[in-house]
Design a protein around this motif. Structure first.
Motif, PDB file in Angstrom:
ATOM      1  N   VAL A 180       0.838  -1.198   0.000  1.00  0.00           N
ATOM      2  CA  VAL A 180       0.000   0.000   0.000  1.00  0.00           C
ATOM      3  C   VAL A 180       0.873   1.247   0.000  1.00  0.00           C
ATOM      4  O   VAL A 180       1.764   1.394   0.840  1.00  0.00           O
ATOM      5  CB  VAL A 180      -0.932   0.006   1.229  1.00  0.00           C
ATOM      6  CG1 VAL A 180      -1.776   1.276   1.255  1.00  0.00           C
ATOM      7  CG2 VAL A 180      -1.823  -1.230   1.230  1.00  0.00           C
ATOM      8  N   SER A 183      -3.946   6.071   0.276  1.00  0.00           N
ATOM      9  CA  SER A 183      -5.377   5.796   0.354  1.00  0.00           C
ATOM     10  C   SER A 183      -6.111   7.122   0.459  1.00  0.00           C
ATOM     11  O   SER A 183      -5.551   8.131   0.899  1.00  0.00           O
ATOM     12  CB  SER A 183      -5.710   4.894   1.557  1.00  0.00           C
ATOM     13  OG  SER A 183      -5.401   5.548   2.772  1.00  0.00           O
ATOM     14  N   THR A 243      -7.862   2.198  -1.720  1.00  0.00           N
ATOM     15  CA  THR A 243      -6.494   1.908  -1.298  1.00  0.00           C
ATOM     16  C   THR A 243      -5.634   1.722  -2.529  1.00  0.00           C
ATOM     17  O   THR A 243      -5.909   0.854  -3.369  1.00  0.00           O
ATOM     18  CB  THR A 243      -6.445   0.640  -0.427  1.00  0.00           C
ATOM     19  OG1 THR A 243      -7.322   0.804   0.693  1.00  0.00           O
ATOM     20  CG2 THR A 243      -5.037   0.391   0.080  1.00  0.00           C
TER      21      THR A 243
END
Length: 404
Positions: A180, A183, A243
């Protein structure tokens, strides 16, 4: 998952039992003796204690408020109300001669204890922790939309396409499916539809990747941008988060090691160079979806104008920085090439036809990808393997994405 409420207290008598004087008409408790019938006896010559013949003394009813106070005290769900009802019940019992004083006293005592416990939990923050825990559970701890920036994870299917409801977080040094890098939340309201959500994710995620991995030249060739998006079902539960993540361009491929390069490990010269180059990278991301310039000349002209503006921002950033002795001359040579490229992109944005556009486009790419860029990067100790830009469009392919 619903949680049933705790069982309430039983009434003061078990089912089928009644206090003295309150048996249903014609029914009396049976003892362990043999059962009738028995011969009917004549009534005594006088009533009991001066009462009329056949009458029994009646006891006063139990206070309903006393019962309610006791129940609330046991459950401890609304302790303040249980205490108030208990005090009112005691006053009415004294005034009306009702029964249930013990229940009222017990309810008042239990409610007082409950109030004290609530005061302690409020003062220590335990209530806040409790509700935070509930919010985390509702948000989906352990699900795809509980991931945070910098975390790596695997999916049950090993793929970043399709629908998933849970993921397993792993160390980025281990083999993983995604990492990740950003977001963001969509605005509330009705579910906007999968197409609109995908458009928002595509637009924002590609723009945000440079905040996490500033040097695109350092990204492996097999890395692509993916995203996790809400489904219509998760939207109803309050899920609004998109995300953004890095994953292998091969749907079944994996990554090993973190791709994070957000400036914390860069020196001032490297950081300034990458900030300037980021303007060009983000403009390049806006290439039209049409496969050829002939299919959307207006769109490609607009895009060329955006690239020209980005090069103006990049050269301004590079010229305004004081470079180290080893990097000063290579960066100056690069700035001259970028300014020449900026002019070619500007001319492409004004091209009257596709042939003229291609003529300026070829010169512009040649200057952007000149040896001066590699030389400057080498002097700054940055990666020297250039990324591949899509010169003829190609933006109409399927965009990687996954719903959660």
């Amino acid at each position: 998952m619903s949680i049933p409420p705790p069982p309430g207290p039983q009434g003061p008598w078990s089912q089928g039992q009644y206090p003295q004087g309150q048996y249903p008409q014609g029914q009396y408790p049976q003892g362990p003796y043999s059962q009738g019938p028995y011969p009917q006896q004549p009534p005594p010559p006088g009533g009991a204690w001066g009462q009329p013949y056949g009458a029994y003394p009646r006891q006063p009813p139990v206070s309903g408020l006393a019962v309610a106070a006791f129940v609330l005290g046991v459950l401890c769900c609304v302790p303040a109300l249980g205490l108030v009802l208990g005090l009112i019940a005691l006053a009415r019992i004294r005034k009306r001669g009702e029964r249930g004083k013990g229940l009222a006293v017990a309810g008042s005592v239990l409610s007082s204890v409950g109030l004290a416990l609530w005061a302690v939990t409020l003062s220590t923050g335990a209530v806040g922790d409790f509700w935070d825990g509930l919010r985390e559970a509702a948000r989906g701890e352990g699900t795809a939309y509980a991931l945070e920036k910098g975390q790596c994870f695997t999916t049950p299917s090993g793929s970043l396409r399709g629908v998933t409801y849970d993921v397993e977080r792993v160390r980025c040094q281990e083999e993983h499916d995604g990492e990740v890098f950003a977001s963001f939340d969509l605005p509330g309201g009705a579910f906007p539809g999968d197409e609109e959500i995908t458009r928002s994710a595509d637009e924002r995620c590609y723009a945000l990747q440079d905040t996490y991995a500033m040097d695109r030249w350092a990204l492996p060739a097999d890395v692509d941008v993916y995203y996790l998006t809400p489904t219509s079902e998760s939207w109803r539960t309050g899920d609004r988060e998109i995300t953004c993540l890095f994953g292998n361009a091969d749907e079944q491929g994996t990554l090993t090691g973190s791709l994070r390069n957000d400036g914390t490990g860069l020196d001032p010269d490297q950081h300034t160079y990458l900030v300037g180059e980021g303007f060009l990278n983000r403009a390049m991301d806006g290439i039209p979806a049409a496969e050829a310039v002939e299919d959307d000349l207006a769109g490609y002209r607009f895009w060329a104008g955006r690239v020209s503006e980005a090069l103006a921002q990049e050269t301004s950033t590079l010229r305004g920085h004081g470079w180290s002795a080893d990097a000063e001359e290579p960066v100056s040579d690069l700035v001259r090439d970028l300014e020449a490229a900026r002019e070619e992109w500007r001319l492409a944005s004004e091209a009257a036809d596709a042939d003229t556009y291609y003529e300026h486009l070829d010169k512009a790419y040649g200057l952007v990808e000149s040896d001066a860029t590699v030389t400057a990067r080498k002097a700054l100790a940055l990666d020297t393997t250039p990324p591949v830009y899509e010169e003829d469009g190609g933006g109409g392919g399927e965009t990687p994405g996954k719903e959660v």
